[in-house]
Design an enzyme around this catalytic site. Structure first.
Site, PDB file in Angstrom:
ATOM      1  N   ALA A  65       0.850  -1.197   0.000  1.00 42.41           N
ATOM      2  CA  ALA A  65       0.000   0.000   0.000  1.00 42.41           C
ATOM      3  C   ALA A  65       0.883   1.243   0.000  1.00 42.41           C
ATOM      4  O   ALA A  65       2.030   1.206   0.463  1.00 42.41           O
ATOM      5  CB  ALA A  65      -0.884  -0.012   1.240  1.00 42.41           C
ATOM      6  N   GLY A 110       0.664  -5.298   0.937  1.00 44.70           N
ATOM      7  CA  GLY A 110      -0.469  -5.415   0.016  1.00 44.70           C
ATOM      8  C   GLY A 110      -0.080  -6.043  -1.317  1.00 44.70           C
ATOM      9  O   GLY A 110      -0.915  -6.655  -1.976  1.00 44.70           O
ATOM     10  N   GLU A 113      -0.261  -9.565  -0.658  1.00 45.51           N
ATOM     11  CA  GLU A 113      -1.683  -9.917  -0.501  1.00 45.51           C
ATOM     12  C   GLU A 113      -2.350 -10.078  -1.868  1.00 45.51           C
ATOM     13  O   GLU A 113      -3.159 -10.983  -2.074  1.00 45.51           O
ATOM     14  CB  GLU A 113      -2.389  -8.864   0.348  1.00 45.51           C
ATOM     15  CG  GLU A 113      -1.860  -8.839   1.778  1.00 45.51           C
ATOM     16  CD  GLU A 113      -2.763  -8.084   2.720  1.00 45.51           C
ATOM     17  OE1 GLU A 113      -3.450  -8.709   3.525  1.00 45.51           O
ATOM     18  OE2 GLU A 113      -2.774  -6.841   2.638  1.00 45.51           O
ATOM     19  N   GLU A 133       3.574  -5.499   7.617  1.00 47.16           N
ATOM     20  CA  GLU A 133       2.552  -4.605   8.175  1.00 47.16           C
ATOM     21  C   GLU A 133       2.761  -4.285   9.650  1.00 47.16           C
ATOM     22  O   GLU A 133       2.557  -3.152  10.084  1.00 47.16           O
ATOM     23  CB  GLU A 133       1.142  -5.203   7.964  1.00 47.16           C
ATOM     24  CG  GLU A 133       0.586  -4.981   6.566  1.00 47.16           C
ATOM     25  CD  GLU A 133       1.029  -6.027   5.562  1.00 47.16           C
ATOM     26  OE1 GLU A 133       1.996  -6.775   5.843  1.00 47.16           O
ATOM     27  OE2 GLU A 133       0.432  -6.091   4.482  1.00 47.16           O
TER      28      GLU A 133
HETATM   29  N1  DAK Z   1       4.454   3.263  -0.400  1.00 51.42           N
HETATM   30  C1  DAK Z   1       4.812   4.445  -0.963  1.00 51.42           C
HETATM   31  N2  DAK Z   1       6.030   4.637  -1.551  1.00 51.42           N
HETATM   32  C2  DAK Z   1       6.883   3.620  -1.564  1.00 51.42           C
HETATM   33  C3  DAK Z   1       6.572   2.346  -0.985  1.00 51.42           C
HETATM   34  C4  DAK Z   1       5.271   2.193  -0.381  1.00 51.42           C
HETATM   35  N3  DAK Z   1       4.854   1.027   0.127  1.00 51.42           N
HETATM   36  N4  DAK Z   1       7.641   1.541  -1.139  1.00 51.42           N
HETATM   37  C5  DAK Z   1       8.578   2.260  -1.787  1.00 51.42           C
HETATM   38  N5  DAK Z   1       8.128   3.507  -2.052  1.00 51.42           N
HETATM   39  C6  DAK Z   1       8.818   4.587  -2.753  1.00 51.42           C
HETATM   40  C7  DAK Z   1       9.888   5.229  -1.869  1.00 51.42           C
HETATM   41  O1  DAK Z   1       9.310   6.138  -0.973  1.00 51.42           O
HETATM   42  C8  DAK Z   1      10.754   5.895  -2.928  1.00 51.42           C
HETATM   43  O2  DAK Z   1      10.082   7.047  -3.394  1.00 51.42           O
HETATM   44  P1  DAK Z   1      10.847   8.492  -3.486  1.00 51.42           P
HETATM   45  O3  DAK Z   1      11.383   8.740  -2.116  1.00 51.42           O
HETATM   46  O4  DAK Z   1      11.921   8.247  -4.507  1.00 51.42           O
HETATM   47  O5  DAK Z   1       9.766   9.418  -3.938  1.00 51.42           O
HETATM   48  C9  DAK Z   1      10.723   4.872  -4.073  1.00 51.42           C
HETATM   49  O6  DAK Z   1       9.557   4.095  -3.860  1.00 51.42           O
HETATM   50  C10 DAK Z   1      11.921   3.938  -4.068  1.00 51.42           C
HETATM   51  O7  DAK Z   1      12.019   3.317  -2.795  1.00 51.42           O
HETATM   52  P2  DAK Z   1      13.277   3.507  -1.791  1.00 51.42           P
HETATM   53  O8  DAK Z   1      14.048   4.731  -2.136  1.00 51.42           O
HETATM   54  O9  DAK Z   1      12.758   3.342  -0.409  1.00 51.42           O
HETATM   55  O10 DAK Z   1      14.154   2.246  -2.229  1.00 51.42           O
HETATM   56  P3  DAK Z   1      15.112   1.399  -1.297  1.00 51.42           P
HETATM   57  O11 DAK Z   1      15.838   0.485  -2.206  1.00 51.42           O
HETATM   58  O12 DAK Z   1      15.916   2.273  -0.398  1.00 51.42           O
HETATM   59  O13 DAK Z   1      14.126   0.540  -0.389  1.00 51.42           O
HETATM   60  C11 DAK Z   1      12.212  -0.855   0.128  1.00 51.42           C
HETATM   61  C12 DAK Z   1      13.238  -0.352  -0.953  1.00 51.42           C
HETATM   62  C13 DAK Z   1      11.174  -1.728  -0.571  1.00 51.42           C
HETATM   63  C14 DAK Z   1      12.984  -1.693   1.157  1.00 51.42           C
HETATM   64  C15 DAK Z   1      11.586   0.374   0.826  1.00 51.42           C
HETATM   65  O14 DAK Z   1      11.086   1.242  -0.193  1.00 51.42           O
HETATM   66  C16 DAK Z   1      10.468  -0.002   1.741  1.00 51.42           C
HETATM   67  O15 DAK Z   1      10.673  -0.500   2.845  1.00 51.42           O
HETATM   68  N6  DAK Z   1       9.223   0.250   1.273  1.00 51.42           N
HETATM   69  C17 DAK Z   1       8.048   0.003   2.093  1.00 51.42           C
HETATM   70  C18 DAK Z   1       7.654  -1.439   2.005  1.00 51.42           C
HETATM   71  C19 DAK Z   1       6.497  -1.787   2.928  1.00 51.42           C
HETATM   72  O16 DAK Z   1       6.600  -1.688   4.131  1.00 51.42           O
HETATM   73  N7  DAK Z   1       5.392  -2.186   2.342  1.00 51.42           N
HETATM   74  C20 DAK Z   1       4.204  -2.600   3.086  1.00 51.42           C
HETATM   75  C21 DAK Z   1       3.282  -1.423   3.203  1.00 51.42           C
HETATM   76  S1  DAK Z   1       1.976  -1.788   4.319  1.00 51.42           S
HETATM   77  C22 DAK Z   1      -5.565  -2.443   4.897  1.00 51.42           C
HETATM   78  C23 DAK Z   1      -5.313  -3.455   4.042  1.00 51.42           C
HETATM   79  C24 DAK Z   1      -4.035  -3.620   3.512  1.00 51.42           C
HETATM   80  C25 DAK Z   1      -3.000  -2.760   3.888  1.00 51.42           C
HETATM   81  C26 DAK Z   1      -3.265  -1.735   4.740  1.00 51.42           C
HETATM   82  C27 DAK Z   1      -4.547  -1.578   5.278  1.00 51.42           C
HETATM   83  N8  DAK Z   1      -6.896  -2.231   5.475  1.00 51.42           N
HETATM   84  C28 DAK Z   1      -7.965  -3.167   5.161  1.00 51.42           C
HETATM   85  C29 DAK Z   1      -7.133  -1.201   6.406  1.00 51.42           C
HETATM   86  C30 DAK Z   1      -1.660  -2.934   3.329  1.00 51.42           C
HETATM   87  C31 DAK Z   1      -0.580  -2.438   3.977  1.00 51.42           C
HETATM   88  C32 DAK Z   1       0.756  -2.453   3.362  1.00 51.42           C
HETATM   89  O17 DAK Z   1       0.982  -2.852   2.233  1.00 51.42           O
END
Ligand code: DAK
Length: 259
Positions: A65, A110, A113, A133
């Site tokens: 997400a 997500g 998922e 998450e």
């Molecule tokens: N969201 C937004 N932007 C993201 C992103 C994300 N999930 N993942 C990466 N990006 C963006 C980064 O911010 C960066 O953008 P700029 O800063 O250049 O604008 C660009 O993508 C490149 O990423 P990084 O610069 O961070 O690249 P790195 O190689 O340093 O790191 C990484 C890669 C994948 C390790 C890191 O980006 C990271 O940790 N990303 C987050 C991954 C994550 O935690 N994903 C899970 C999100 S939680 C719900 C149902 C479902 C959900 C929620 C609620 N309900 C029913 C209420 C789902 C939740 C999730 O998915």
């Protein structure tokens, strides 16, 4: 504006590409809405026999997400709407056709998922899969806690969900989270070849096979058996079944019509 989901048709195959590569294909509102409406449309399109889902760019299938949109405390209004319909990612499961996910790079939250709601997952060697998450103070809320345990068993599912650790493609293959691992350069071809092969089978059979396995898995054994015999009997009434047998006898390629 660039489309957040690209759509392409190749004969009976529909190819969807998550397309926010500079944001690692994380799911914003536009991507969610477009995916949902494309899936609903495709599900009702009799000419589409298989859907292939992949991510644009070199780095990710989907990093989950859009965390940048997590800026406020949500109200319970969303929950009231989702309570009966389920989460929008559930749409992948209600689509009639089989869906193949081609996973490379990051497949997180997500993103995983979505991949789990697809029917077949093929990964490339560089893929990393995780449910991070809990590190964000939430839990997988799009069916992830339920689907993961059903796919790989409760112990490994608890480990992945609580540790938030990223697992590499080879480990994902070992625990049954993906069905096949191929070199990165071969992923698109391998996934497309598989999807095209399935699209060449009698389409009612592949749709009913998906339904029998997925819906049956949620049922008590006897109800699942009743579902299977019903679907199996319905298929014996189709023209395609006769065509398959005739083509076998006549040693020629069958031509299936989806009826
Ligand atoms: N969201 C937004 N932007 C993201 C992103 C994300 N999930 N993942 C990466 N990006 C963006 C980064 O911010 C960066 O953008 P700029 O800063 O250049 O604008 C660009 O993508 C490149 O990423 P990084 O610069 O961070 O690249 P790195 O190689 O340093 O790191 C990484 C890669 C994948 C390790 C890191 O980006 C990271 O940790 N990303 C987050 C991954 C994550 O935690 N994903 C899970 C999100 S939680 C719900 C149902 C479902 C959900 C929620 C609620 N309900 C029913 C209420 C789902 C939740 C999730 O998915």
């Amino acid at each position: 504006m660039t489309e957040t989901v690209l759509f392409e048709r190749k004969d009976n195959l529909a190819i969807l590409t998550l397309n926010r590569p500079d944001q690692l294909n994380s799911i914003d509102e536009d991507m969610r809405n477009r995916l949902q409406s494309l899936l609903r449309e495709l599900s009702n399109d009799a000419d589409v026999r298989v859907i292939l889902l992949k991510g644009a760019g070199e780095r990710a299938f989907c990093a989950g997400a859009d965390i940048k949109g997590f800026g406020k405390v949500d109200s319970t209004a969303g929950y009231r709407n989702q309570r009966l319909d389920g989460h929008w990612i559930h749409t992948f499961e209600t689509v009639r056709q089989p869906i193949v996910a081609a996973i490379h790079g990051y497949c997180l939250g997500g993103g995983l998922e979505i991949a789990m709601a697809c029917d077949i997952r093929i990964a490339s060697e560089d893929a990393q899969l995780a449910l991070p998450e809990v590190t964000h103070g939430i839990i997988p809320g799009a069916g992830g806690t339920q689907r993961l345990a059903r796919l790989i068993g409760m112990g490994p599912a608890l480990y992945m969900t609580l540790s938030a650790e990223r697992i590499p493609a080879a480990e994902a293959h070992r625990i049954g989270l993906v069905s096949k691992v191929v070199p990165r350069a071969e992923l698109e071809t391998a996934a497309e070849q598989l999807a095209t092969k399935i699209a060449g089978f009698p389409p009612l059979a592949t749709r009913y096979a998906k339904e029998a396995v997925k819906r049956g898995f949620e049922m008590p054994y006897g109800d699942g058996m009743a579902l299977e015999i019903g679907l199996s009997t319905l298929l014996t009434t189709t023209e395609d079944r006769l065509e398959a047998a005739a083509a076998f006898r006549e040693k020629r390629k069958p031509v299936f019509k989806g009826r």
